[in-house]
Design an enzyme around this catalytic site. Structure first.
Site, PDB file in Angstrom:
ATOM      1  N   ASP A 152       6.861   1.925   1.981  1.00  0.00           N
ATOM      2  CA  ASP A 152       5.475   1.929   2.468  1.00  0.00           C
ATOM      3  C   ASP A 152       5.347   1.038   3.703  1.00  0.00           C
ATOM      4  O   ASP A 152       4.571   1.331   4.612  1.00  0.00           O
ATOM      5  CB  ASP A 152       4.530   1.432   1.361  1.00  0.00           C
ATOM      6  CG  ASP A 152       4.264   2.498   0.309  1.00  0.00           C
ATOM      7  OD1 ASP A 152       4.329   3.693   0.650  1.00  0.00           O
ATOM      8  OD2 ASP A 152       4.000   2.138  -0.842  1.00  0.00           O
ATOM      9  N   GLY A 153       6.109  -0.058   3.710  1.00  0.00           N
ATOM     10  CA  GLY A 153       6.089  -0.960   4.867  1.00  0.00           C
ATOM     11  C   GLY A 153       6.521  -0.244   6.149  1.00  0.00           C
ATOM     12  O   GLY A 153       5.974  -0.484   7.226  1.00  0.00           O
TER      13      GLY A 153
HETATM   14  P1  NAP Z   1       6.283  -6.543   2.642  1.00  0.00           P
HETATM   15  O1  NAP Z   1       6.824  -7.754   1.992  1.00  0.00           O
HETATM   16  O2  NAP Z   1       7.124  -5.707   3.532  1.00  0.00           O
HETATM   17  O3  NAP Z   1       5.650  -5.551   1.536  1.00  0.00           O
HETATM   18  C1  NAP Z   1       5.110  -6.022   0.388  1.00  0.00           C
HETATM   19  C2  NAP Z   1       5.119  -4.934  -0.680  1.00  0.00           C
HETATM   20  O4  NAP Z   1       3.892  -4.199  -0.594  1.00  0.00           O
HETATM   21  C3  NAP Z   1       6.258  -3.915  -0.559  1.00  0.00           C
HETATM   22  O5  NAP Z   1       6.787  -3.706  -1.846  1.00  0.00           O
HETATM   23  C4  NAP Z   1       5.549  -2.662  -0.045  1.00  0.00           C
HETATM   24  O6  NAP Z   1       6.166  -1.467  -0.466  1.00  0.00           O
HETATM   25  C5  NAP Z   1       4.210  -2.811  -0.731  1.00  0.00           C
HETATM   26  N1  NAP Z   1       3.093  -2.039  -0.153  1.00  0.00           N
HETATM   27  C6  NAP Z   1       2.762  -1.843   1.138  1.00  0.00           C
HETATM   28  N2  NAP Z   1       1.652  -1.085   1.213  1.00  0.00           N
HETATM   29  C7  NAP Z   1       1.283  -0.809  -0.064  1.00  0.00           C
HETATM   30  C8  NAP Z   1       0.229  -0.068  -0.642  1.00  0.00           C
HETATM   31  N3  NAP Z   1      -0.708   0.534   0.100  1.00  0.00           N
HETATM   32  N4  NAP Z   1       0.145   0.013  -1.988  1.00  0.00           N
HETATM   33  C9  NAP Z   1       1.088  -0.589  -2.780  1.00  0.00           C
HETATM   34  N5  NAP Z   1       2.108  -1.303  -2.288  1.00  0.00           N
HETATM   35  C10 NAP Z   1       2.191  -1.411  -0.941  1.00  0.00           C
HETATM   36  O7  NAP Z   1       4.951  -7.012   3.374  1.00  0.00           O
HETATM   37  P2  NAP Z   1       4.453  -6.864   4.854  1.00  0.00           P
HETATM   38  O8  NAP Z   1       5.282  -5.863   5.601  1.00  0.00           O
HETATM   39  O9  NAP Z   1       4.260  -8.217   5.372  1.00  0.00           O
HETATM   40  O10 NAP Z   1       2.997  -6.224   4.618  1.00  0.00           O
HETATM   41  C11 NAP Z   1       2.836  -4.876   4.323  1.00  0.00           C
HETATM   42  C12 NAP Z   1       1.795  -4.739   3.234  1.00  0.00           C
HETATM   43  O11 NAP Z   1       2.289  -5.309   2.046  1.00  0.00           O
HETATM   44  C13 NAP Z   1       0.475  -5.439   3.518  1.00  0.00           C
HETATM   45  O12 NAP Z   1      -0.398  -4.592   4.215  1.00  0.00           O
HETATM   46  C14 NAP Z   1      -0.013  -5.780   2.119  1.00  0.00           C
HETATM   47  O13 NAP Z   1      -0.875  -4.775   1.571  1.00  0.00           O
HETATM   48  C15 NAP Z   1       1.228  -5.837   1.276  1.00  0.00           C
HETATM   49  N6  NAP Z   1       1.505  -7.239   0.920  1.00  0.00           N
HETATM   50  C16 NAP Z   1       1.131  -7.661  -0.310  1.00  0.00           C
HETATM   51  C17 NAP Z   1       1.304  -8.976  -0.663  1.00  0.00           C
HETATM   52  C18 NAP Z   1       0.864  -9.402  -2.014  1.00  0.00           C
HETATM   53  O14 NAP Z   1       0.601  -8.517  -2.857  1.00  0.00           O
HETATM   54  N7  NAP Z   1       0.769 -10.702  -2.262  1.00  0.00           N
HETATM   55  C19 NAP Z   1       1.841  -9.892   0.218  1.00  0.00           C
HETATM   56  C20 NAP Z   1       2.227  -9.436   1.484  1.00  0.00           C
HETATM   57  C21 NAP Z   1       2.034  -8.090   1.818  1.00  0.00           C
HETATM   58  P3  NAP Z   1       7.585  -0.963   0.093  1.00  0.00           P
HETATM   59  O15 NAP Z   1       8.606  -1.772  -0.631  1.00  0.00           O
HETATM   60  O16 NAP Z   1       7.582   0.467  -0.308  1.00  0.00           O
HETATM   61  O17 NAP Z   1       7.615  -1.156   1.578  1.00  0.00           O
END
Ligand code: NAP
Length: 269
Positions: free
Chosen positions: A45-46
């Site tokens: 998803d990222g």
């Molecule tokens: P990242 O560490 O690359 O990704 C964090 C996780 O979020 C990965 O497992 C990713 O899936 C998953 N993810 C991304 N979009 C999602 C969605 N719409 N629904 C469910 N899971 C999703 O983080 P990043 O690249 O910095 O940020 C990308 C996104 O990750 C952000 O927009 C945010 O929504 C989410 N994120 C969440 C947290 C948290 O929950 N504390 C923290 C940071 C970011 P894949 O493994 O498939 O890429």
């Protein structure tokens, strides 16, 4: 049809990219990274989020297809072992698509300058030191004064991302609205916020009027829209459902709630 391949370049993704490129060539499907009709993302998803930002100026013309090299994702309908099936679907493409909402993020600075961003998952605003204080307006009307670490404004498809980790609701992506979630709000006898996430509809908008202006970070998905090195100070941020949307080529139906179940509950029943 012109197809771009956008990968996160891991070992697994490189392998899938080679298979895809070969399949596209064998079937005389043009590869064009500059002005594609379809963007195939390979990763997670990222990776899809990253491709969305890469092609954000072309959203009206582009449809995305996500291939996940690990588990199934929320934006990624295809698995890495389904390359042949996907190539067949591309050959039979008739323009079918499904759209999802985006959130517009408009930052106004205290010097009067403005910047516009768009997010697919969410935008967060966080204060690195001390308490962030801001007034939250819903459709121009003061709703509450927030004190805490920050706020998260997410789309329906972003509701399973960061939003979920801060206790937000998972929203069916067929609903149009934006969710405002609190990050560690202060709630005591002196300071009070609603304390639960709120979801506003398509005709509503949110304005955050900052009362503390230093040490703020604003994110749009995985990117920083405003970082600590920025000299300008944020006056306010306007959030609303964007007039633009993201389109996915829908070659087959995937049930959103089955995916939520698979991602978050799985074998725990
Ligand atoms: P990242 O560490 O690359 O990704 C964090 C996780 O979020 C990965 O497992 C990713 O899936 C998953 N993810 C991304 N979009 C999602 C969605 N719409 N629904 C469910 N899971 C999703 O983080 P990043 O690249 O910095 O940020 C990308 C996104 O990750 C952000 O927009 C945010 O929504 C989410 N994120 C969440 C947290 C948290 O929950 N504390 C923290 C940071 C970011 P894949 O493994 O498939 O890429």
């Amino acid at each position: 049809m012109r197809v771009a391949v956008y990968s996160n370049h891991t070992k697994e993704s490189n392998k899938v990219t080679n298979q895809i490129n070969q399949g596209l060539k064998e079937n005389n499907i043009e590869i064009d990274d500059r002005a594609p009709d379809i963007v195939l993302t390979i990763g997670g998803d990222g990776t899809l989020l990253s491709a969305f930002h890469h092609y954000r100026e072309q959203l009206e013309h582009v449809r995305f297809v996500g291939i996940h090299t690990g588990h199934l994702g929320f934006y990624t309908d295809w698995r890495d072992y389904e390359v042949d099936k996907l190539i067949d679907s591309l050959k039979q493409d008739n323009g079918q698509r499904v759209s999802y909402p985006l959130v517009d993020v408009d930052i106004k600075y205290t010097d009067g300058t403005k910047e516009h961003f768009v997010a697919l998952n969410e935008s967060t605003i966080k204060k690195i030191e001390n308490t962030m204080v801001c007034d939250i307006y819903i459709k121009g009307q003061l709703f509450e004064r927030f004190r805490g670490d920050g706020l998260c404004i997410s789309t329906p498809t972003g509701s399973t991302g960061y939003n979920k980790s801060i206790g937000g609701a998972v929203i069916d992506p067929s609903l149009l609205g934006i969710q405002l979630g609190e990050i560690a709000s202060i709630n005591n006898r002196v300071f009070r916020t609603l304390g639960s996430p709120i979801i506003v509809g398509q005709d509503q908008y949110l304005d955050l009027k900052l009362r503390t202006v230093d040490q703020l970070i604003v994110s749009c998905d995985q990117y920083q829209a405003h970082g600590l090195n920025e000299k300008r100070l944020i006056d306010s941020i306007h959030y609303q459902i964007s007039a633009r949307q993201i389109y996915f080529a829908r070659y087959r139906h995937t049930n959103f709630w089955e995916r939520v179940d698979e991602a978050f509950i799985g074998g725990a029943k």
